[in-house]
Design a protein around this motif. Structure first.
Motif, PDB file in Angstrom:
ATOM      1  N   ALA A 126      -5.942 -11.120 -12.743  1.00 46.49           N
ATOM      2  CA  ALA A 126      -5.538 -11.751 -11.483  1.00 46.49           C
ATOM      3  C   ALA A 126      -4.101 -12.243 -11.529  1.00 46.49           C
ATOM      4  O   ALA A 126      -3.531 -12.601 -10.497  1.00 46.49           O
ATOM      5  N   LEU A 127      -3.508 -12.246 -12.710  1.00 43.23           N
ATOM      6  CA  LEU A 127      -2.108 -12.644 -12.848  1.00 43.23           C
ATOM      7  C   LEU A 127      -1.195 -11.735 -12.049  1.00 43.23           C
ATOM      8  O   LEU A 127      -0.233 -12.187 -11.421  1.00 43.23           O
ATOM      9  N   ILE A 128      -1.493 -10.447 -12.039  1.00 44.63           N
ATOM     10  CA  ILE A 128      -0.595  -9.474 -11.411  1.00 44.63           C
ATOM     11  C   ILE A 128      -1.094  -8.975 -10.059  1.00 44.63           C
ATOM     12  O   ILE A 128      -0.324  -8.513  -9.233  1.00 44.63           O
ATOM     13  N   ARG A 129      -2.383  -9.093  -9.829  1.00 45.94           N
ATOM     14  CA  ARG A 129      -2.911  -8.674  -8.529  1.00 45.94           C
ATOM     15  C   ARG A 129      -3.978  -9.674  -8.116  1.00 45.94           C
ATOM     16  O   ARG A 129      -5.014  -9.794  -8.758  1.00 45.94           O
ATOM     17  N   SER A 130      -3.737 -10.408  -7.041  1.00 50.46           N
ATOM     18  CA  SER A 130      -4.602 -11.511  -6.650  1.00 50.46           C
ATOM     19  C   SER A 130      -6.031 -11.048  -6.419  1.00 50.46           C
ATOM     20  O   SER A 130      -6.276 -10.023  -5.768  1.00 50.46           O
ATOM     21  N   LEU A 131      -6.976 -11.823  -6.969  1.00 50.89           N
ATOM     22  CA  LEU A 131      -8.402 -11.603  -6.752  1.00 50.89           C
ATOM     23  C   LEU A 131      -8.922 -12.818  -6.010  1.00 50.89           C
ATOM     24  O   LEU A 131      -9.598 -13.681  -6.563  1.00 50.89           O
ATOM     25  N   PHE A 309       2.241 -12.796   2.129  1.00 52.59           N
ATOM     26  CA  PHE A 309       2.844 -12.117   3.275  1.00 52.59           C
ATOM     27  C   PHE A 309       2.188 -10.775   3.603  1.00 52.59           C
ATOM     28  O   PHE A 309       2.768  -9.956   4.310  1.00 52.59           O
ATOM     29  N   SER A 310       0.976 -10.549   3.084  1.00 46.54           N
ATOM     30  CA  SER A 310       0.228  -9.316   3.347  1.00 46.54           C
ATOM     31  C   SER A 310       1.032  -8.058   3.020  1.00 46.54           C
ATOM     32  O   SER A 310       1.041  -7.088   3.783  1.00 46.54           O
ATOM     33  N   LEU A 311       1.694  -8.079   1.887  1.00 50.96           N
ATOM     34  CA  LEU A 311       2.393  -6.899   1.398  1.00 50.96           C
ATOM     35  C   LEU A 311       1.471  -6.105   0.479  1.00 50.96           C
ATOM     36  O   LEU A 311       0.526  -6.650  -0.086  1.00 50.96           O
ATOM     37  N   PRO A 312       1.741  -4.827   0.281  1.00 53.75           N
ATOM     38  CA  PRO A 312       0.978  -4.092  -0.743  1.00 53.75           C
ATOM     39  C   PRO A 312       1.180  -4.748  -2.108  1.00 53.75           C
ATOM     40  O   PRO A 312       2.315  -4.995  -2.510  1.00 53.75           O
ATOM     41  N   PRO A 313       0.107  -5.080  -2.816  1.00 57.01           N
ATOM     42  CA  PRO A 313       0.263  -5.697  -4.140  1.00 57.01           C
ATOM     43  C   PRO A 313       0.757  -4.695  -5.164  1.00 57.01           C
ATOM     44  O   PRO A 313       0.786  -3.485  -4.910  1.00 57.01           O
ATOM     45  N   PHE A 314       1.142  -5.184  -6.351  1.00 53.61           N
ATOM     46  CA  PHE A 314       1.530  -4.283  -7.434  1.00 53.61           C
ATOM     47  C   PHE A 314       0.451  -3.211  -7.581  1.00 53.61           C
ATOM     48  O   PHE A 314      -0.723  -3.524  -7.729  1.00 53.61           O
ATOM     49  N   GLY A 321      -3.820   6.572  -5.398  1.00 48.67           N
ATOM     50  CA  GLY A 321      -3.846   6.493  -3.939  1.00 48.67           C
ATOM     51  C   GLY A 321      -3.379   5.172  -3.366  1.00 48.67           C
ATOM     52  O   GLY A 321      -3.235   5.040  -2.150  1.00 48.67           O
ATOM     53  N   GLN A 322      -3.118   4.204  -4.216  1.00 45.43           N
ATOM     54  CA  GLN A 322      -2.712   2.894  -3.718  1.00 45.43           C
ATOM     55  C   GLN A 322      -1.283   2.934  -3.176  1.00 45.43           C
ATOM     56  O   GLN A 322      -0.422   3.602  -3.741  1.00 45.43           O
ATOM     57  N   PRO A 323      -1.037   2.200  -2.078  1.00 44.04           N
ATOM     58  CA  PRO A 323       0.345   2.128  -1.583  1.00 44.04           C
ATOM     59  C   PRO A 323       1.237   1.400  -2.569  1.00 44.04           C
ATOM     60  O   PRO A 323       0.783   0.520  -3.313  1.00 44.04           O
ATOM     61  N   ALA A 324       2.501   1.760  -2.586  1.00 45.38           N
ATOM     62  CA  ALA A 324       3.440   1.161  -3.535  1.00 45.38           C
ATOM     63  C   ALA A 324       3.887  -0.218  -3.065  1.00 45.38           C
ATOM     64  O   ALA A 324       4.151  -0.432  -1.881  1.00 45.38           O
ATOM     65  N   SER A 325       3.980  -1.137  -3.997  1.00 45.76           N
ATOM     66  CA  SER A 325       4.537  -2.452  -3.691  1.00 45.76           C
ATOM     67  C   SER A 325       6.047  -2.325  -3.512  1.00 45.76           C
ATOM     68  O   SER A 325       6.672  -1.366  -3.980  1.00 45.76           O
ATOM     69  N   LEU A 326       6.629  -3.291  -2.821  1.00 44.99           N
ATOM     70  CA  LEU A 326       8.074  -3.261  -2.604  1.00 44.99           C
ATOM     71  C   LEU A 326       8.843  -3.427  -3.911  1.00 44.99           C
ATOM     72  O   LEU A 326       9.928  -2.887  -4.076  1.00 44.99           O
ATOM     73  N   CYS A 327       8.269  -4.192  -4.831  1.00 49.22           N
ATOM     74  CA  CYS A 327       8.941  -4.426  -6.102  1.00 49.22           C
ATOM     75  C   CYS A 327       7.934  -4.333  -7.236  1.00 49.22           C
ATOM     76  O   CYS A 327       6.717  -4.300  -7.017  1.00 49.22           O
ATOM     77  N   TYR A 328       8.454  -4.263  -8.449  1.00 53.46           N
ATOM     78  CA  TYR A 328       7.609  -4.168  -9.639  1.00 53.46           C
ATOM     79  C   TYR A 328       8.379  -4.816 -10.780  1.00 53.46           C
ATOM     80  O   TYR A 328       9.576  -5.129 -10.646  1.00 53.46           O
ATOM     81  N   LEU A 329       7.704  -5.040 -11.891  1.00 54.03           N
ATOM     82  CA  LEU A 329       8.324  -5.654 -13.062  1.00 54.03           C
ATOM     83  C   LEU A 329       8.350  -4.674 -14.217  1.00 54.03           C
ATOM     84  O   LEU A 329       7.372  -3.950 -14.445  1.00 54.03           O
TER      85      LEU A 329
END
Length: 509
Positions: A126-131, A309-314, A321-329
């Motif tokens: 859950a650190l990188i993708r909210s659950l 902000f309801s953005l695509p998560p990492f 098939g997941q949409p790409a997040s705006l940023c990544y680490l």
């Protein structure tokens, strides 16, 4: 369940999640025009965010006696060979993991390296993708605590921004062990308002076997965005109590030091970065953050943009098939996902291998988030374009930032913990104003909030009611809005704001 059944199910428990009267959910008077300022006057916008930060930090000084008492409890635990557990959910969960990592890096003192255990709802995944759904279950908090081996010798600090998070309450109550230490419950709203809002909060606050640390610092700069001021003051309070567990008399002076640092911090150095990153996203680009000792702070800020902000998560690279997040680490010094996570956390990940949740919280799934040096090539191959690199690195006593043509060095004290706090303040303001330039909130209301748990469902309903009243000087019925919200949610597209779509539907009835 269909939409009506889902709405009925929420309304059956809604009285325990109507949190609009709590200060952490209220809009701040200093940021009522934040969305307009983000678009038209970034100096004013950064100035407003700095003022709200300063108000919270200055109020934190008044809580020094309580923080000192927590430090003394930690000291007694350390002296008697116990460990310190920190529980959180969402933003406070990332706080818990960040403090553990800083402890393991000896940034809070050599004695704490193996003595602090942070955990969050949903485990490390859950650190990188909210659950978000995990936070509604107190039994999950209790289970995670006990599976980590909590004993009567240990001390738990339960951290919840609002004071009503079921997961943290469950963990805190489970830490009340016969013959054991009293756990601590840290939160940011007045007791009397919490009693009215949630019976579960009253139960934990009135429990004589639980110590309390109330850090009420008022409304957030963005209404309900507790990743900002609430989590900042809680992180400072808990970290200072740990650092000075044997010298609690130093805490008041450290809070004065923070106030001085924040007052002199120039938020406006972020303006060109905010303009550039927002423009880059509008033009269809993506950003890859590179960092060194600031990995947890950078990951926290970039991860939390998605649920806020309801953005695509990492995206998980095992799920193409997941949409790409705006940023990544990307942590360039590591060659694969496993070593990157071990390096970031300063330990092996703790994931949930429970029946029914391994597909979102298990170790195999977790490794699909590859934050190693491979992230750049994987992302560029998937997106068929180069990423812009946002580099945030330690340089001497300062923090160096570079993105495209933007470069700056922020002078700070030569202290890893305080560097991370300063960076948190700047990144919170930076990412919030990026989202303002992308029109992801209105005034200071999160119109793109994603109603993924009961608290956020209530928040979305309240925002719809508030905006409707502002536009039409007429109040809406809460139940009516609830049914319409769940109806709209059935057909909502991934990149649509449910608050605004529901509002439009109600206006056009």
């Amino acid at each position: 369940m269909n939409a009506i059944e889902q709405a009925d199910a929420f309304l059956a428990v809604a009285d325990q999640f109507k949190l609009g009267e709590l200060p952490t959910e209220q809009p701040h008077l200093l940021t009522q025009d934040l969305s307009k300022q983000a678009l038209q006057d970034l100096p004013a916008a950064f100035g407003a965010l700095k003022q709200v930060d300063l108000m919270a930090i200055r109020r934190l000084r008044g809580y020094a006696p309580g923080i000192m008492q927590l430090a003394d409890a930690i000291g007694k635990t350390i002296d008697e060979d116990g460990r310190i557990f920190i529980a959180g959910c969402g933003a406070t969960g990332r706080l818990a993991l960040t403090i553990e990592t800083l402890s393991r890096r000896a940034a809070l003192g050599d004695e704490l390296k193996e003595r602090v255990i942070g955990f969050m709802a949903g485990g490390d995944a859950a650190l990188i993708r909210s659950l978000e759904g995990f936070e509604d279950y107190p039994e999950y908090g209790a289970r995670q605590l006990l599976e980590l081996g909590y004993t009567a010798k240990d001390l738990l600090i339960g951290v919840t921004e609002g004071g009503e998070t079921s997961f943290v309450i469950g963990a805190t109550e489970a830490a009340v062990v016969d013959g054991g230490r009293s756990p601590w419950f840290c939160y940011c709203n007045p007791d009397e308002l919490l009693y009215k809002a949630a019976a579960r909060s009253e139960a934990v606050i009135e429990n004589n076997n639980i110590e309390k640390l109330n850090l009420n610092v008022g409304p957030m700069a963005l209404a309900g965005s507790t990743r900002m001021q609430a989590t900042t003051v809680q992180m400072v309070a808990v970290a200072l109590a740990l650092r000075y567990y044997d010298r609690s008399g130093f805490i008041a002076a450290e809070l004065e030091k923070l106030t001085t640092m924040a007052e002199s911090l120039n938020y406006e150095v972020m303006i060109p970065f905010t303009e550039y990153e927002a423009r880059h996203y509008r033009d269809g680009g993506h950003v890859l953050y590179h960092t060194d000792i600031f990995g947890m702070t950078v990951l926290t800020d970039t991860t939390e943009r998605a649920p806020t902000f309801s953005l695509p998560p990492f995206e998980n690279f095992q799920a193409p098939g997941q949409p790409a997040s705006l940023c990544y680490l990307s942590l360039e010094v590591y060659e694969d996902a496993a070593s990157a996570w071990d390096g970031l956390l300063e330990r092996s990940p703790r994931t949930l291998e429970w029946d029914g949740v391994t597909d979102v919280a298990g170790y195999g799934y977790f490794l699909g988030f590859d934050i190693s040096s491979k992230a750049k090539s994987i992302r560029e191959q998937r997106l068929q374009k180069q990423a812009d690199i946002f580099s945030i690195e330690r340089i001497g006593a300062g923090i160096s930032m570079a993105l495209g043509p933007c470069h700056t060095t922020i002078e700070t004290v030569d202290d890893e913990f305080w560097k991370n706090i300063i960076l948190k303040l700047l990144l919170n303001a930076h990412s919030t104003l990026i989202m303002g330039r992308l029109e992801r909130y209105e005034g200071n209301l999160m119109t793109w909030v994603k109603p993924s748990n009961n608290k956020l469902i209530d928040r979305a309903i309240r925002y719809i009611c508030r905006l409707f009243e502002q536009r039409h000087d007429t109040q809406l019925d809460y139940r009516k809005v609830c049914y319409k919200l769940f109806d709209i949610r059935e057909t909502l597209k991934p990149d649509e704001p449910i608050v605004l779509r529901t509002l439009d539907a109600l206006e056009n009835q």
